[in-house]
Each structure stands twice: as structure tokens, then as C-alpha cells.
Design an enzyme around this catalytic site. Structure first.
Site, PDB file in Angstrom:
ATOM      1  N   THR A  14      32.027  39.760  34.340  1.00 25.02           N
ATOM      2  CA  THR A  14      33.392  39.267  34.121  1.00 25.02           C
ATOM      3  C   THR A  14      33.589  37.864  34.682  1.00 25.02           C
ATOM      4  OG1 THR A  14      34.088  41.543  34.431  1.00 25.02           O
ATOM      5  CG2 THR A  14      35.814  39.864  34.482  1.00 25.02           C
ATOM      6  N   LYS A 206      36.372  40.076  53.226  1.00 26.76           N
ATOM      7  CA  LYS A 206      37.183  38.881  52.996  1.00 26.76           C
ATOM      8  C   LYS A 206      37.789  38.390  54.307  1.00 26.76           C
ATOM      9  CE  LYS A 206      38.322  40.629  48.382  1.00 26.76           C
ATOM     10  NZ  LYS A 206      39.303  41.444  47.630  1.00 26.76           N
TER      11      LYS A 206
END
EC number: 1.1.1.3
Lengths: 427, 427
Positions: A14, A206
Site C-alpha cells: 500500500t 512510534k
């Protein structure tokens, strides 16, 4: 116009296809902004199957490590994924050849980021990872550049769309965790195996990257406290709301006393705060600096467009000859602070299901008091049968003291269930 | 470590002193981040009066244009203010000598920004103005770098803290505009002469700068539609709230059909949107891009710390040899789109005070219908005496058609007061 910057794309999922789409759609504008053309020369993927777009203009390499060392590639986009294996080999091969790397791979960067940044520095290459943190929101750039005049005092984030979707949907519809998870999977908001998202590790990786950039310190990803949302109940979501809070999977990092505190866990935040108001799959990062005060960054955290946007922004920076160190300062200047899970003092939300016998509340209050924990609010809700749900909001205390008190309460069999305790984060 | 970057500061007001404070407090970290020391060498101000800090280490120039051309200054910080006069002379002198300029002066940049950027380019100097837009929020950097992979589709902002304070305070306390303005002045949130803030020009200058960077086009500041909050009443704030909206002084810029639409005016926005939830003096900028989707940036829009943070971030960028064009692309590549005030189609909130006679509502509906404006919602509120307040939310229409209908309604003496019409901005 000067020499083109030649791009090799390793991975055609993607994000890889999103990057190709942006570089094609905006080729003219990007060349104007970058001061030079940005051209794709080579691609690599596990198969050459039809992906619905014509890729015949690009050289194809079956092995991404071969793509990484091609003479006609100046910059490698790594969107293979995974913290080791082909992703790591590709990035290492590219950097060792002095080629720039832009990656969306938070797992790789959270585990090996500082070693890879050191490798990049040795070979005069850039290593960038904006797309690895909070998707399309330019928050790594905010920390390493836009807010570089500040000592960051705290960084916080809601950075997993799946979890925020589930928590806000549970509250809105009154459905249970497992029902909402099933829906999220049907909508494509959650993976078939959701553990990496709902268990908190995706968001923790993250957060680790933000922490390195925010505080200029190494972070040991294995030492980050990670707790997921699997145990969050509709009951607690509703009680929290009654008290003026919402439950979020919140990452928080702080630095002080020569250590860096990094936590990813369900927390209560004020319902009226920016984080408290965050709905659905949207991501939010809050950065607090000593001079700027509180800044808030919100946007889409995933998807081909947003993630591709971040990858291409990094590419444009490199095309413009922007040479900011990967984490804002050279690796040699990063501090060696230990990563702690201790947690600074905070108020806590407690829910206890007490035996409905006289004197139980007094015993609970006594157990808390013995460990120095005082009570700010206590509510015993209406009940039937032999158990009494009790909600407590403490005054500021340390988690370790609270855990001792809760152990004592559990040990004395005052509770019918395991006590629930969530940190209340002031935002 | 390489040669220091030597700074001259023109202007010793709040922001100038804030910049000095940051450069002193974080000298070591800034040198680490920038890769070289950043040193103040000279200052300039109208007087040498005591400002509570020791400035004796810096050379003093009475004339800022002299400071701008000193051999020991590489970069001039212009925090004098004003769109012409000494500020402009100083910036021009510095750029013409090949010295970099960092300014917080939105008035100067909105009026002369592209000419000054061209001057900077001719002399190989950088011209930066992050502090001129939304204070400490790194939103110019977001547009010109972090979101550079996108075609921006719309940019919006609440960028005047005084106005947002007044509007949110009126709603919270039920006080009138003039009472809240007086309080805001007492608290230092509004100037003694508030016209520049409440009239919308302060925010319009910021919006003009964002528009140039967002759409890569020249903007004629005199052609920007600017309307202030002086006419916003408590009545409309409350009716808007009842309908699910809040009134904000909102800047909106869009580009299409070879023109750029730039408006600063009170608008209704959904109460649950990020802009609708913005309280007090905080600023917010929303940037929408074709690939990234909607991103939101929030933070303090004024004050020594936040504004100084933005100035020093620009200084660090320049010390790092970051050479992004002032508005994201070279001036020669900026489009010559005309600045229009036309406004794209939108739904509108109308409040009419009708004569309380039979058939008036029908006449209003007919007048609107004749100009192609259909009604989405209409509410006649309870009333006493000879006038009937009527609220209307239209379907999407053009402002010019609406104005014709309102002229007709006013011309036929159906209304006791001038009709109130606010655009509803979808966010």
C-alpha cells in the site's frame, strides 16, 4: 535545473504504491519545490504480479539489497516492513553505499534506529522516518526542527488508530470490546491478528522514536512499559466519562533525573482536552516545550495517502539538501539515559468490586492510607446482590505505592475482582 | 565544530528579549542541534534603557540598518514591527548585503514578502518568517516542507487570540462584546487600540502568508476580504450554539479556476470540529492536502516564549544550512493568480428580525427562492412585541445571490434590523 534525485522503492505494498502515485501525480510541483526532478528508477518486490499500474519504466530487482546498491539509485525508500530480515539488510546496504534512506518502518527504527543513524553518518547519507510516526502528521519534523529551540518537557500521543476507533466506538454505541474489534476488522481498521495494535506495541514503537527525537537520548524499546486496551471495559469507559474523563491508549514520555520515562498504556484524560476529544482513527501528538508551551498535531495516522505524503516530504527534504541528523542531533551527542517505567507521581482512577459487608470501605481507605495514598473522590454506586462497585480518584501518588496498597486489598480478600487502576494524565 | 553563526537583533521588545533568553538558555543544545554555535554579536533598539538583563556583551547600534550591514553579523532578526519604515529598511539592507533575515513581522511580509524573497534569492540569503504566523506553531514549515508532497486543497485558521478569547468568553459568561473587550484589555489579551485585532487585519496578514506558501501564488493583501468580530452579538453566538455551531473569526483560503480565494470573517463551524472546540487565546491552523487529508496544528499564537521559539527555530534551520525558498518555491515560480473575494458556494446562517405581521415568512422565503436560495432549516423563535426573530440555514448558495435576496428583503421593509448573515464553513 540540477541533476535528478533517483529513487529506488523497496516494497510495493500500500505505502510503496502510494509513494509512486504521489511522485507521478505531483512530479512538476515536486521538482519546483525540491529544485530538481525526483525520478523513480528502480523497484523491488517479492513478485512481479500486476498491481493495476504500469511499472514497466522502472528496473526491477527481486532482491531489495541489490536495488539498494544500484548505480542509478541515490535514495532508497524502504517500505518492506519488519524489524529485521530484508528491511534491515536493504537499509544497511543502502547506507553503507552512501545512499540516502527514507523508511516508513517504525519497528526497524525503534529497534535499530540509532545504530542505523550512526551508519548513515559514517557514510554521509541521510536516514529519515517521518512516515513511521503518526502517518501524515509532520511530527518528527516538528520535534527535530520546528520546535528545536525548546527543551521538550513532555511528549504524548494517541498514535494507534485501531485502538482509538475501538475505544470511541465502545463509548458511542455501548458495545463490548470484542464486538467492536470484530467490526473494526470488517472495516479494515484492524488486522486479522490485532495483537500488535491492541496490545500497544505498534504505538509504543512510534513513541520510542518520538522520545529519542524529543529528549536526545537512546531508548531501550524492550524497557518501555507497554499495556494494551484488551482489558478496558465498557464499565470503566462509562464511569470515567461520568467523572469527566475519557480512556485513551496514551503514550507519554518525560525526561528528568538522568532517566527517560516512556509509557504506553490506557490512561484517563480530561474529556474536554484535545486528546479527550479525539475521535475514531485519527492520531494526535502533543509536544510541550519550555518556551513554546503546549502544541498539538492532529491528522491521519495511516493509509497510502498520508503515509506516502510523509515519505515524499522526506524525499523532498533530501532533494533540497536538507541534512538534519536522523534524531535531531548526531548519534554521538545522544544521551545514554536509562529507559524507566517508574512513572512520575499522578492521580489514579480505581474501581474496586467490594464484598458488600459492613466496614469494607473503611478497610480500603485504611490500606490506601497506610501507603501514603489519600483519596480525592470516592463514589459507591448503586448495586444489588453481594458486591458493591466503588470508584476512587486518588490524590497524586506513585504507582509503586498504589500497587502495594492494591496488593494488600486483594490479599485481604476485600475485592471480588482484580482492582482496576488507570493513571490520570493531566493534559 | 564549525564557525559560529553570528546574530544581530533589531528590536528589543517582548519578542527580541524572548529570542535573547532562548539563545542564552539553550546555547549548548542549540549548538548541538545546529552543528555550530549560534552567537549574538550586536543589538539595536530605539533606546539603551535598562531592560532588566545584561546586554553589555553585544555591540549596540542606534540605527538598525547599520546593524544589518555589520561585518560581524551573518543573520539579522527583525522584530521591530511595522510594514514600512525602519523594519523594511533593515530587512532590505541585510538581504542586499547577503545576510540572512528571520522576522516575526507579518505586516511587512504580507505587504512586501514576495519582493523581499526575490531580493534574498538574488543575494543568496535566506528570509524566514515562521514567527509571523500563528506564533509558536511550526505551520509555515508544515506547508513548505512537512506537507510539500501535497497539492493543498484548503487552508484555514483561527489566528487571532484576542478575537477567539472574546468570542469564547462571550459565550461562556453571557457578557456583551464591549464588556469582554474591556476585560481582555485589562488582562493584556487586547491592545489599548484593539482595531487591528478585532477588525481582522492581524489575522488576515497571517492568512495571506499561509496562502502564498500553501498555493504557491502571489496574494494581494488589499484584495483579501476582511471582516472583524465587532458586530458579532451574544444573540447570534447563542442561536449558533443551539443549531450545533460556534462562531469563529476564521480565515479560509482555497485555490481553483486560476484564482485564489482568501477570506477572513466570522463564520459558523460545527461545534464538535477541532476549530469549533478551540477555546481562549489558542491558535489553530487546518491544512488539507490531496494525499494527506486533514491535518490540524494547535498552539500558543503569541507571547515572548512561543514567538521566540519560532524565531530561534528559523535561526537553527539557517545555521544547519537549510535553504528552503521563503514561500516553498522560488519567487519566479509563484503563480500570478488574482486574489478573489467571491467565495465558493456555502450554506449560510441568517437571522432576520421580521415585522410581526401575517405573511412575512412567506415573503422572505419567496425573496430567497427568487434568487435560487433554498432553505434547509427555518426557526421562528418565541417573541413578544412587534418583531419576530427568524433563523434560517440555507442550502449551499453563492454569497452574491444571497446578498441580492437580502437587499430585496431589506428594500421591502420586511425587517426591523439589518439582516445578519454568516457563512457556515464545513470543517
Amino acid at each position: 535545473m540540477s541533476t535528478p534525485l533517483r529513487i529506488g522503492i523497496a516494497g510495493l505494498g500500500t505505502v510503496g504504491l502510494g509513494v509512486i502515485d504521489i511522485l507521478r501525480t505531483h512530479a512538476t510541483t515536486i521538482a519546483m519545490r525540491a529544485g530538481r526532478p525526483v525520478e523513480i528508477t528502480a523497484i523491488s518486490a517479492r513478485s512481479r504480479r500486476d498491481r493495476g499500474i504500469d511499472l514497466s519504466a522502472y528496473a526491477f530487482e527481486a532482491d531489495p539489497a541489490d536495488l539498494a546498491t544500484r548505480d542509478d539509485v541515490d535514495l532508497v525508500v524502504e517500505v518492506i516492513g519488519g524489524e529485521n530480515g530484508p528491511a534491515k539488510e536493504t537499509v544497511e546496504a543502502a547506507l553503507a553505499s552512501g545512499k540516502h534512506v527514507v523508511t516508513a518502518n517504525k519497528a526497524l527504527m525503534a529497534r535499530h534506529g540509532t545504530a542505523l543513524a550512526a551508519l548513515a553518518e559514517r557514510h554521509g547519507a541521510c536516514l529519515r522516518y517521518e512516515a513511521g510516526v503518526a502517518g501524515g502528521i509532520p511530527v518528527v519534523k516538528a520535534l527535530t526542527e520546528g520546535l528545536a529551540a525548546n527543551a521538550v518537557t513532555r511528549v504524548m500521543g494517541v498514535m494507534n488508530g485501531t485502538c482509538n476507533y475501538i475505544l470511541t466506538k465502545m463509548e458511542a454505541t455501548g458495545e463490548d470490546y470484542s464486538d467492536v474489534l470484530t467490526e473494526a476488522q470488517a472495516l479494515g481498521y484492524a488486522e486479522a491478528d490485532p495483537a500488535f495494535d491492541v496490545g500497544g506495541m505498534d504505538a509504543a514503537q512510534k513513541l520510542a522514536l518520538l522520545t529519542i527525537a524529543a529528549f536526545g537520548t537512546h531508548v531501550d524499546i524492550d524497557a518501555v512499559k507497554v499495556e494494551g486496551i484488551e482489558q478496558v471495559t465498557l464499565t470503566d469507559i462509562r464511569y470515567a466519562r461520568d467523572l469527566g474523563y475519557r480512556i485513551k491508549l496514551l503514550g507519554v514520555a518525560r525526561s528528568g533525573d538522568g532517566a527517560v520515562e516512556v509509557r504506553m498504556q490506557p490512561c484517563l484524560v480530561p474529556a474536554q482536552s484535545p486528546i479527550g476529544q479525539l475521535e475514531s482513527v485519527v492520531n494526535m501528538v502533543v509536544i510541550e516545550g519550555d518556551f513554546v508551551g503546549q502544541t498539538v498535531f492532529q491528522g491521519p495516522g495511516a493509509g497510502a495517502g498520508p503515509t506516502g505524503s510523509a515519505v515524499v516530504a522526506d524525499i523532498i527534504d533530501i532533494a533540497r539538501d536538507i541534512r538534519v541528523p536522523t534524531f535531531g542531533v548526531p548519534v554521538a551527542d545522544l544521551r545514554e539515559y536509562p529507559t524507566t517505567t517508574a512513572g512520575s507521581p499522578a492521580t489514579y482512577y480505581l474501581r474496586l468490586t467490594l464484598e458488600d459487608r459492613p466496614g469494607m470501605l473503611a478497610k480500603v481507605a485504611a490500606a490506601l492510607g497506610q501507603h501514603g495514598i489519600s483519596i480525592n473522590q470516592m463514589r459507591q454506586t448503586e448495586h444489588e446482590g453481594g458486591s458493591a462497585p466503588v470508584l476512587i480518584v486518588t490524590h497524586a501518588c506513585l504507582r509503586q505505592d498504589l500497587d502495594k496498597a492494591l496488593d494488600e486489598i486483594t490479599g485481604q480478600s476485600m475485592c471480588q475482582d482484580t482492582p482496576v487502576a488507570y493513571r490520570i494524565e493531566t493534559v
